[in-house]
Each structure stands twice: as C-alpha cells, then as structure tokens.
Design a protein around this motif. Structure first.
Motif, short mmCIF file in Angstrom:
data_model
loop_
_atom_site.label_atom_id
_atom_site.label_comp_id
_atom_site.label_asym_id
_atom_site.label_seq_id
_atom_site.Cartn_x
_atom_site.Cartn_y
_atom_site.Cartn_z
N LEU A 125 -6.91 2.66 -5.78
CA LEU A 125 -8.12 2.38 -5.13
C LEU A 125 -8.94 3.87 -4.94
CD1 LEU A 125 -6.94 0.19 -1.98
CD2 LEU A 125 -7.59 -0.57 -4.28
N ARG A 126 -8.45 4.73 -4.64
CA ARG A 126 -9.24 5.81 -4.36
C ARG A 126 -8.53 7.31 -4.42
NH1 ARG A 126 -13.21 6.01 1.09
NH2 ARG A 126 -14.12 4.19 -0.06
N LYS A 127 -9.21 8.31 -4.65
CA LYS A 127 -8.50 9.58 -4.54
C LYS A 127 -9.33 10.47 -3.50
CE LYS A 127 -6.16 10.80 -8.65
NZ LYS A 127 -5.57 11.73 -9.72
N VAL A 128 -8.62 10.90 -2.57
CA VAL A 128 -9.11 11.39 -1.12
C VAL A 128 -8.60 12.85 -1.26
CG1 VAL A 128 -9.07 11.39 1.23
CG2 VAL A 128 -8.87 9.36 0.09
N PRO A 129 -9.71 13.89 -1.18
CA PRO A 129 -9.32 15.40 -0.84
C PRO A 129 -8.48 15.33 0.42
CG PRO A 129 -11.66 14.95 -1.67
CD PRO A 129 -11.28 13.71 -1.23
N VAL A 130 -7.62 16.50 0.34
CA VAL A 130 -6.93 16.66 1.58
C VAL A 130 -6.73 18.24 1.97
CG1 VAL A 130 -5.69 14.58 1.47
CG2 VAL A 130 -4.67 16.69 0.41
N VAL A 183 0.84 -1.10 0.01
CA VAL A 183 -0.03 0.06 -0.01
C VAL A 183 0.99 1.18 -0.07
CG1 VAL A 183 -1.56 1.29 1.35
CG2 VAL A 183 -1.96 -1.03 1.28
N SER A 184 0.48 2.14 -0.89
CA SER A 184 1.24 3.62 -0.85
C SER A 184 0.39 4.63 -0.96
CB SER A 184 2.39 3.46 -1.88
OG SER A 184 1.87 3.18 -3.21
N LEU A 185 0.52 5.79 -0.38
CA LEU A 185 -0.17 6.92 -0.53
C LEU A 185 0.61 8.08 -0.95
CD1 LEU A 185 -1.44 7.07 3.19
CD2 LEU A 185 -2.23 5.70 1.23
N ASP A 186 0.10 8.57 -2.22
CA ASP A 186 0.93 9.76 -2.73
C ASP A 186 -0.13 11.20 -2.51
OD1 ASP A 186 2.68 10.95 -4.74
OD2 ASP A 186 0.97 11.16 -6.08
N ILE A 187 0.57 12.18 -1.82
CA ILE A 187 -0.08 13.36 -1.57
C ILE A 187 0.48 14.50 -2.27
CG2 ILE A 187 -0.77 15.00 0.17
CD1 ILE A 187 -0.25 12.53 2.25
N ASP A 188 -0.46 15.09 -3.06
CA ASP A 188 -0.07 16.25 -4.12
C ASP A 188 -0.69 17.53 -3.76
OD1 ASP A 188 0.74 17.91 -6.14
OD2 ASP A 188 -0.42 16.67 -7.88
N SER A 200 -2.79 19.39 -6.38
CA SER A 200 -4.32 18.94 -6.59
C SER A 200 -4.91 19.17 -5.39
CB SER A 200 -4.36 17.74 -7.39
OG SER A 200 -3.70 16.80 -6.48
N LYS A 201 -4.41 18.99 -3.93
CA LYS A 201 -4.89 18.66 -2.91
C LYS A 201 -5.63 17.61 -2.91
CE LYS A 201 -3.88 23.19 -1.46
NZ LYS A 201 -3.06 23.53 -2.46
N GLN A 202 -4.90 16.56 -3.44
CA GLN A 202 -5.63 15.11 -3.31
C GLN A 202 -4.64 14.09 -3.03
OE1 GLN A 202 -8.75 14.27 -4.82
NE2 GLN A 202 -9.25 16.26 -4.62
N MET A 203 -4.98 13.09 -2.26
CA MET A 203 -4.16 11.99 -1.90
C MET A 203 -4.70 10.51 -2.96
SD MET A 203 -4.51 9.60 1.54
CE MET A 203 -3.87 10.98 2.61
N SER A 204 -3.57 10.21 -3.56
CA SER A 204 -3.78 8.66 -4.30
C SER A 204 -3.58 7.67 -3.53
CB SER A 204 -3.17 9.16 -5.59
OG SER A 204 -3.71 9.96 -6.52
N VAL A 205 -4.56 6.75 -3.36
CA VAL A 205 -4.17 5.54 -2.44
C VAL A 205 -4.02 4.31 -3.48
CG1 VAL A 205 -4.98 4.18 -0.51
CG2 VAL A 205 -5.71 6.53 -0.73
N THR A 229 4.05 9.55 0.10
CA THR A 229 4.91 10.68 -0.55
C THR A 229 4.33 11.80 -0.69
OG1 THR A 229 5.99 8.82 -1.61
CG2 THR A 229 6.35 11.14 -2.43
N VAL A 230 4.75 13.00 -0.13
CA VAL A 230 4.00 14.29 -0.17
C VAL A 230 4.83 15.33 -1.09
CG1 VAL A 230 3.24 16.32 1.07
CG2 VAL A 230 3.20 14.17 2.01
N LYS A 231 4.28 15.85 -1.98
CA LYS A 231 5.21 16.57 -2.89
C LYS A 231 4.57 18.10 -3.20
CE LYS A 231 3.10 14.68 -7.24
NZ LYS A 231 3.30 13.94 -8.40
N GLY A 232 5.52 18.99 -3.43
CA GLY A 232 4.86 20.41 -3.87
C GLY A 232 4.86 21.48 -2.61
N THR A 233 5.16 20.85 -1.39
CA THR A 233 5.11 21.86 -0.25
C THR A 233 5.98 22.93 -0.27
OG1 THR A 233 5.85 20.32 1.30
CG2 THR A 233 3.29 20.23 0.91
N GLU A 234 6.08 23.90 0.75
CA GLU A 234 6.95 24.84 1.05
C GLU A 234 8.19 24.36 1.48
OE1 GLU A 234 2.86 26.66 1.21
OE2 GLU A 234 3.91 24.95 1.90
#
Length: 421
Positions: free
Chosen positions: A259-264, A239-244, A247-252, A357-362
C-alpha cells in the motif's frame, strides 16, 4: 483416565455377562447373534458417591465395545447442566463451573454392536470453596472485537504456573475457530504467559471463541484457579508492516499488496529498537510516555496515534520532532517514529493483532516482551506445549514467505509500561 488420576476418584465399571444358549450350532435360530452381542463396557468418572470433587470437574468416560451416545448432567435440584464433548471424546466439559458444595448426577449411555446399550449413573458432591490462594489469569481478547490475522491468544498468570501444573492448566484452556484452524498453546519458560496460535495466520473472517476454564482448578499443591473467562473475536483484513533498519523504511501490506512505504526513524544505538516479529497490542489516539523511572534518565512527552508493540514500551507513533530524520537516521528511544500524517493514516489501516516485523537493528526481541508467538517458527513454538501436539499439525507454507504474504502462510522465524521513545 487423566481426570480420575488427577482427582483420585473412584470409577464404576458395568459389564453384562453374555447370554449362553444351549444347543448345536447348526440349530442356531435367527437373531441368536444379536442376542449374543455383548453390551459395551463403560467407565464413568467422577466415581459414584465421590466427595470433595473440584468444581472444574468433567464427566469422564471410557468405553469398550461401543461409543458414547448420551451424556446428561443434572444438579441436586434436577436442573440440567450443559456440557460439551472434548474432541478426543475422553470427557464432557460443563460449559460453566460447577458450584461449590453441591451434588450432581451424571447419566451416561454407551451403544455397542447391534444396538446393545449400557447406562451408568454416578453421583458426586463438589468441594467447599477452597481456602487456598488463587492464581489470577488474564485473557488478551475481549468481547467480539475484530483483530488482525496474526493475533495470538494470550493468557497471563499471577503468580506464575509451576511447570508440573502446566499440563492440567493447558487442558482447561479452550479455543474454537470457524472455519476450523487447529493450533496449540506454548508456555514461556517463566510460566507467567502462555500463547495460542495455529501453524498459519488466521484466515480473514475467522471467528474465534476462547474460554479459560480455570475456576476452582487445583493448580499445584498450593493454589486454585480464580475465575472462568471467555470471549469471542473476529479476524479482519490481512495487514502487515515490514520495517527495515537498513533503508529506514516501513512497507505496509494489505492482502499481500504493497500500500505504501513510510520513512521511519528507529532507536538510536544507545536505545535500539528490537528486531523480530511482533504484533500490535494496543492503539491509542493520544497517550503520554513517562519514563522518569528509567535508570538511564527519563522524560514525559505527549504523543498521538501510538501503537504498542512490546511490554517494554516500543511503539509506532507520530513524532513530528523527528520528521527531518525519518528515512535517514535513528534518533528515538526505541520506538518507530513516523510523521504525523503517516501515523494518522496507519491508525486507519492497522488492527490489534497485525504482524509487525523489524529487521537489521542491534538487538533482538526477547520472548514474552509482548505477544511473541510469531517470533519463532512452528516447530520451536510447539515445543513449548505442556501437552502432546498432533504430528500432522504443520504450516501449509514451509519456506519463509514475503513479508506481505496473505493469511494462511507461515511467519518467518527470527513490565508493561507506556515508556515509549
């Protein structure tokens, strides 16, 4: 040998003088070559009659003209002490620490050409309990739990391990995997944490056994290791989580499938979420975030379905107060806010040891702020080893994989508290 050098112990070398036969070569009888075959030359440590030997001692062996075929270690009551051979065959390691102020006998046999053998016995006495302060070590895995495919084995130390002692400590950290997936340890610069991983993610179903064999180990000039610790673990599903942040979305992903895209909603500009590759460290169905000691001002809030990502207090958690902002704007104190329903669903999908994995923050993730072994590529990670890393140990995938890559692919390179946000 390293053990002899470390403890300053004597070694004993046994070599038999070959037989000399008189007569012409043409008259050599059948079997003469076997008689002339020299037995192996064997060196064993600790040396015979050595005293004040650390209880972390191993039975060291060096052989010329043959190979070790038998090692037996017994205590002063005649009981056999189980040992395991190191992969490089340089020594046999007792499966538990020896006892202080006891006498042990090692009997080692080497077999050479045409079955000629050499057997050497060495008897040594261990030191009394050391008066030096101990260095405490903590292992991050516990008995026979199931973890994610990105789990690094993490050992923390208090106080830190000095640089000159790290090789000796690392040599006493043992990891076995079934099926075999060799890796290496890598030290943080401050010496307070060392992490182990393979070049690739663990394969689902892998069994991991870990031992920190540090009890009684001399560490530098002024300390010894506290106790041996060991644990077994099993690797579960991938299982892996990709947070962008864009887009303010988490892809699971599970087994490479979305499996799912989750708003964050991530950290607001004054308290940004860290970008990088991290690993789920803990999961709480219910916990309290208390940041009243924060110099920027604090708060106390109860949260549900919280999953820790960093020592500094970044979590994924249910945040019903920000559901209107999720997918649109960042309003948190550094955490990843998701809806109550999505947080509950995630708790049923994820495991400790899953990659996030989180990408695109300050800001970017600091080394050691959590389990950060996957936040760098393999070559950079291997540089942190205090011992040589086999040159052939490389990832099977050299290109940066899709975030949902299944286990077996390589990862992209990019003050513990319940602070939250």
């Amino acid at each position: 040998m390293e053990l002899r050098r470390r403890f300053g112990l004597l070694s004993v070398t046994v070599a038999a003088v070959p037989l000399v036969l008189v007569g012409c070569t043409a008259d050599r009888l059948p079997g003469t070559r076997q008689a002339n075959a020299a037995p192996p030359q064997l060196t064993v440590t600790p040396g015979d009659r050595s005293r004040d030997v650390p209880i972390s001692a191993e039975v060291g062996t060096a052989v010329k003209g043959g190979k070790i075929t038998s090692v037996r270690l017994t205590d002063d009551k005649g009981a056999q002490v189980p040992t395991e051979r190191r992969e490089d065959a340089s020594s046999w390691v007792p499966t538990s620490p020896l006892q202080n102020s006891r006498t042990y006998t090692a009997e080692v046999t080497a077999t050479g050409e045409r079955g000629r053998t050499t057997t050497q016995k060495t008897t040594f006495t261990t030191m009394a309990r050391s008066p030096k302060p101990t260095i405490t070590s903590i292992l991050n895995v516990t008995g026979n739990q199931t973890y994610g495919t990105a789990l690094p084995i993490v050992v923390t130390f208090d106080p830190a391990i000095p640089k000159e002692a790290r090789a000796d400590v690392q040599r006493r950290l043992f990891v076995k995997t079934d099926p075999p997936q060799p890796g290496t340890w890598s030290w943080l610069d401050d010496g307070k944490q060392v992490e182990y991983r393979a070049p690739d993610f663990w394969k689902p179903g892998t069994k991991i056994s870990v031992r920190t064999g540090l009890e009684g180990l001399p560490i530098g000039k002024d300390a010894v290791g506290d106790v041996d610790r060991s644990a077994t673990a099993k690797v579960g599903r991938q299982v892996s989580l990709d947070i962008d942040n864009a887009s303010k979305q988490m892809s699971v992903y599970q087994d490479g499938k979305l499996l799912r895209k989750v708003p964050v909603s991530l950290g607001k500009p004054s308290t940004p979420t860290s970008s990088g590759s991290m690993v789920i460290m803990e999961k709480f169905e219910y916990t309290t975030f208390d940041t009243r000691g924060d110099p920027m001002g604090g708060y106390v809030v109860d949260v549900e379905d919280a999953q820790r990502l960093t020592n500094g207090g970044e979590f994924i958690h249910a945040a019903p107060w920000s559901e209107g902002d999720q997918g649109n704007i960042n309003v948190s104190h550094g955490c990843t806010n998701v809806s109550t329903a999505n947080a509950d669903w995630l708790m049923g999908i994820t495991q400790v040891g899953d990659l996030v994995t989180v990408k695109g923050t300050e800001v970017t993730l600091d080394a050691g702020n959590g389990w950060t072994a996957w936040n760098v590529g393999w070559d950079e990670f291997a540089k942190g080893s205090a011992l040589p890393v086999p040159a052939g140990l490389k990832p099977t995938v050299t290109a940066t994989p899709h975030p949902g890559a299944v286990a077996g692919g390589s990862a992209p390179a990019p003050a513990r508290s319940n602070s939250g946000g």
